[in-house]
Design a protein around this motif. Structure first.
Motif, PDB file in Angstrom:
ATOM      1  N   PRO A 124       0.825  -1.217   0.000  1.00 17.73           N
ATOM      2  CA  PRO A 124       0.000   0.000   0.000  1.00 17.73           C
ATOM      3  C   PRO A 124       0.852   1.256   0.000  1.00 17.73           C
ATOM      4  CG  PRO A 124       0.017  -0.989   2.172  1.00 17.73           C
ATOM      5  CD  PRO A 124       0.749  -1.934   1.260  1.00 17.73           C
ATOM      6  N   ASN A 125       0.369   2.288  -0.656  1.00 20.37           N
ATOM      7  CA  ASN A 125       1.043   3.582  -0.593  1.00 20.37           C
ATOM      8  C   ASN A 125       0.070   4.652  -0.115  1.00 20.37           C
ATOM      9  OD1 ASN A 125      -0.537   3.978  -2.823  1.00 20.37           O
ATOM     10  ND2 ASN A 125       1.155   3.977  -4.267  1.00 20.37           N
ATOM     11  N   PHE A 126      -1.112   4.220   0.267  1.00 18.33           N
ATOM     12  CA  PHE A 126      -2.111   5.120   0.815  1.00 18.33           C
ATOM     13  C   PHE A 126      -2.876   4.307   1.852  1.00 18.33           C
ATOM     14  CE2 PHE A 126      -6.424   6.649   1.103  1.00 18.33           C
ATOM     15  CZ  PHE A 126      -6.279   8.023   1.145  1.00 18.33           C
ATOM     16  N   ALA A 127      -3.061   4.890   3.008  1.00 19.69           N
ATOM     17  CA  ALA A 127      -3.849   4.208   4.045  1.00 19.69           C
ATOM     18  C   ALA A 127      -4.614   5.254   4.833  1.00 19.69           C
ATOM     19  CB  ALA A 127      -2.934   3.406   4.969  1.00 19.69           C
ATOM     20  N   SER A 128      -5.752   4.854   5.330  1.00 17.87           N
ATOM     21  CA  SER A 128      -6.522   5.733   6.198  1.00 17.87           C
ATOM     22  C   SER A 128      -7.204   4.886   7.253  1.00 17.87           C
ATOM     23  CB  SER A 128      -7.560   6.538   5.401  1.00 17.87           C
ATOM     24  OG  SER A 128      -8.541   5.685   4.871  1.00 17.87           O
ATOM     25  N   GLY A 129      -7.616   5.558   8.300  1.00 17.93           N
ATOM     26  CA  GLY A 129      -8.305   4.870   9.376  1.00 17.93           C
ATOM     27  C   GLY A 129      -9.306   5.792  10.020  1.00 17.93           C
ATOM     28  N   GLY A 130     -10.265   5.203  10.660  1.00 16.30           N
ATOM     29  CA  GLY A 130     -11.283   6.000  11.326  1.00 16.30           C
ATOM     30  C   GLY A 130     -12.381   5.124  11.867  1.00 16.30           C
ATOM     31  N   ARG A 131     -13.579   5.663  11.863  1.00 17.22           N
ATOM     32  CA  ARG A 131     -14.726   4.948  12.417  1.00 17.22           C
ATOM     33  C   ARG A 131     -15.936   5.108  11.508  1.00 17.22           C
ATOM     34  NH1 ARG A 131     -15.145   5.734  18.430  1.00 17.22           N
ATOM     35  NH2 ARG A 131     -13.609   4.090  18.257  1.00 17.22           N
ATOM     36  N   TYR A 132     -16.647   4.007  11.328  1.00 23.86           N
ATOM     37  CA  TYR A 132     -17.924   4.004  10.634  1.00 23.86           C
ATOM     38  C   TYR A 132     -19.050   4.082  11.659  1.00 23.86           C
ATOM     39  CZ  TYR A 132     -15.952   2.205   6.213  1.00 23.86           C
ATOM     40  OH  TYR A 132     -15.274   2.036   5.038  1.00 23.86           O
ATOM     41  N   ALA A 133     -20.110   4.773  11.296  1.00 19.26           N
ATOM     42  CA  ALA A 133     -21.348   4.752  12.059  1.00 19.26           C
ATOM     43  C   ALA A 133     -22.439   4.265  11.110  1.00 19.26           C
ATOM     44  CB  ALA A 133     -21.679   6.140  12.595  1.00 19.26           C
ATOM     45  N   PHE A 134     -22.961   3.086  11.380  1.00 18.60           N
ATOM     46  CA  PHE A 134     -24.010   2.483  10.559  1.00 18.60           C
ATOM     47  C   PHE A 134     -25.338   2.549  11.304  1.00 18.60           C
ATOM     48  CE2 PHE A 134     -20.196   0.159   9.200  1.00 18.60           C
ATOM     49  CZ  PHE A 134     -20.334   0.133   7.834  1.00 18.60           C
ATOM     50  N   LYS A 153     -10.152   9.522  10.715  1.00 15.85           N
ATOM     51  CA  LYS A 153      -9.331  10.086  11.789  1.00 15.85           C
ATOM     52  C   LYS A 153      -7.912  10.384  11.341  1.00 15.85           C
ATOM     53  CE  LYS A 153     -11.855   7.873  15.527  1.00 15.85           C
ATOM     54  NZ  LYS A 153     -11.737   7.010  16.716  1.00 15.85           N
ATOM     55  N   TRP A 154      -7.406   9.630  10.378  1.00 12.82           N
ATOM     56  CA  TRP A 154      -6.041   9.833   9.899  1.00 12.82           C
ATOM     57  C   TRP A 154      -5.909   9.292   8.470  1.00 12.82           C
ATOM     58  CZ3 TRP A 154      -3.265   5.599   8.388  1.00 12.82           C
ATOM     59  CH2 TRP A 154      -3.717   4.360   8.854  1.00 12.82           C
ATOM     60  N   ARG A 155      -4.818   9.742   7.841  1.00  9.79           N
ATOM     61  CA  ARG A 155      -4.503   9.340   6.474  1.00  9.79           C
ATOM     62  C   ARG A 155      -3.004   9.409   6.305  1.00  9.79           C
ATOM     63  NH1 ARG A 155      -7.464  12.565   1.707  1.00  9.79           N
ATOM     64  NH2 ARG A 155      -9.148  11.627   2.857  1.00  9.79           N
ATOM     65  N   SER A 156      -2.445   8.486   5.531  1.00  8.05           N
ATOM     66  CA  SER A 156      -1.011   8.448   5.330  1.00  8.05           C
ATOM     67  C   SER A 156      -0.698   8.139   3.874  1.00  8.05           C
ATOM     68  CB  SER A 156      -0.392   7.349   6.221  1.00  8.05           C
ATOM     69  OG  SER A 156       0.977   7.211   5.952  1.00  8.05           O
ATOM     70  N   LEU A 157       0.220   8.881   3.310  1.00  6.87           N
ATOM     71  CA  LEU A 157       0.728   8.629   1.966  1.00  6.87           C
ATOM     72  C   LEU A 157       2.175   8.202   2.094  1.00  6.87           C
ATOM     73  CD1 LEU A 157      -0.682  11.801   0.216  1.00  6.87           C
ATOM     74  CD2 LEU A 157      -1.493   9.474  -0.095  1.00  6.87           C
ATOM     75  N   SER A 158       2.616   7.247   1.278  1.00  4.81           N
ATOM     76  CA  SER A 158       4.013   6.817   1.322  1.00  4.81           C
ATOM     77  C   SER A 158       4.555   6.682  -0.090  1.00  4.81           C
ATOM     78  CB  SER A 158       4.126   5.471   2.061  1.00  4.81           C
ATOM     79  OG  SER A 158       3.401   4.488   1.380  1.00  4.81           O
ATOM     80  N   GLY A 159       5.799   6.317  -0.204  1.00  3.77           N
ATOM     81  CA  GLY A 159       6.418   6.177  -1.520  1.00  3.77           C
ATOM     82  C   GLY A 159       6.691   7.545  -2.131  1.00  3.77           C
ATOM     83  N   SER A 160       6.549   7.633  -3.446  1.00  7.79           N
ATOM     84  CA  SER A 160       6.876   8.873  -4.148  1.00  7.79           C
ATOM     85  C   SER A 160       5.692   9.829  -4.229  1.00  7.79           C
ATOM     86  CB  SER A 160       7.350   8.535  -5.557  1.00  7.79           C
ATOM     87  OG  SER A 160       6.299   7.893  -6.260  1.00  7.79           O
ATOM     88  N   LEU A 161       4.604   9.502  -3.565  1.00  4.74           N
ATOM     89  CA  LEU A 161       3.437  10.350  -3.629  1.00  4.74           C
ATOM     90  C   LEU A 161       3.557  11.515  -2.642  1.00  4.74           C
ATOM     91  CD1 LEU A 161       0.729   7.590  -3.695  1.00  4.74           C
ATOM     92  CD2 LEU A 161       1.642   8.873  -5.596  1.00  4.74           C
ATOM     93  N   ALA A 162       3.043  12.623  -3.017  1.00  7.87           N
ATOM     94  CA  ALA A 162       3.035  13.793  -2.142  1.00  7.87           C
ATOM     95  C   ALA A 162       1.596  14.258  -1.952  1.00  7.87           C
ATOM     96  CB  ALA A 162       3.877  14.912  -2.750  1.00  7.87           C
ATOM     97  N   PRO A 163       1.279  14.787  -0.768  1.00  9.48           N
ATOM     98  CA  PRO A 163      -0.083  15.287  -0.570  1.00  9.48           C
ATOM     99  C   PRO A 163      -0.386  16.418  -1.549  1.00  9.48           C
ATOM    100  CG  PRO A 163       1.214  15.422   1.465  1.00  9.48           C
ATOM    101  CD  PRO A 163       2.125  14.957   0.389  1.00  9.48           C
ATOM    102  N   SER A 164      -1.633  16.470  -1.965  1.00  7.58           N
ATOM    103  CA  SER A 164      -2.015  17.535  -2.901  1.00  7.58           C
ATOM    104  C   SER A 164      -2.393  18.791  -2.170  1.00  7.58           C
ATOM    105  CB  SER A 164      -3.161  17.072  -3.779  1.00  7.58           C
ATOM    106  OG  SER A 164      -4.226  16.621  -2.988  1.00  7.58           O
TER     107      SER A 164
END
Length: 164
Positions: A124-134, A153-164
């Motif tokens: 993975p080069n993009f990951a996020s985490g948080g909570r669902y409310a169903f 709640k959070w997001r992470s980019l890795s590798g050669s990607l840069a946040p936009s």
């Protein structure tokens, strides 16, 4: 609570768990009809906290179909599920709420590792985490999602990607 009510409650819990798991599988597999089928006719989804849209499930499914093309590899892990069934004086009702944490690693199309094109890798080069409310309703065809709201709640980019 009688044994019959206890058994019905357990069956409801298992059925609701299958709907939540089906939700993750539908998104990961790009099964957009399966995604739509998990919702009530008036079902809505809200992905705004993750940079997405909010609206009727059918419209959101269309948006997801377009957006998820950018991520050929994706995996939604839904954990720490807390289920609250409506209680009608010791009997289960027709409404339920689920709060569940998620971890969502994904791989962008054409992503690179260390400056070298790596189309065959699944890291993975993009990951996020948080909570669902169903919010769920019992229907004639079983439990269905009436609302789902993503609380990223959070997001992470890795590798050669840069946040936009």
């Amino acid at each position: 609570m009688t044994q019959r009510v206890a058994l019905a409650t357990v069956m409801d819990q298992l059925s609701i768990d299958a709907v939540i798991t089906g939700y993750a599988v539908a998104v990961d597999d790009g099964s957009w009809q399966d995604y739509r089928d998990l919702f009530t006719p008036d079902g809505r989804a809200d992905y705004r906290s993750a940079g997405g849209v909010e609206g009727p499930a059918a419209e959101v499914a269309h948006w997801l179909a377009e957006t998820m093309r950018l991520f050929p590899v994706r995996q939604h892990l839904i954990v720490n599920r807390r289920l609250d069934l409506q209680d009608l004086g010791g009997y289960p009702g027709d409404r339920a709420e689920v709060r569940a944490d998620y971890l969502n690693p994904m791989r962008l199309e054409g992503a690179q590792d260390g400056g070298v094109a790596a189309p065959d890798t699944t890291a993975p080069n993009f990951a996020s985490g948080g909570r669902y409310a169903f919010g769920l309703l019992r229907t004639d065809v079983g439990w269905r999602i009436r609302t789902v709201t993503v609380h990223e709640k959070w997001r992470s980019l890795s590798g050669s990607l840069a946040p936009s």
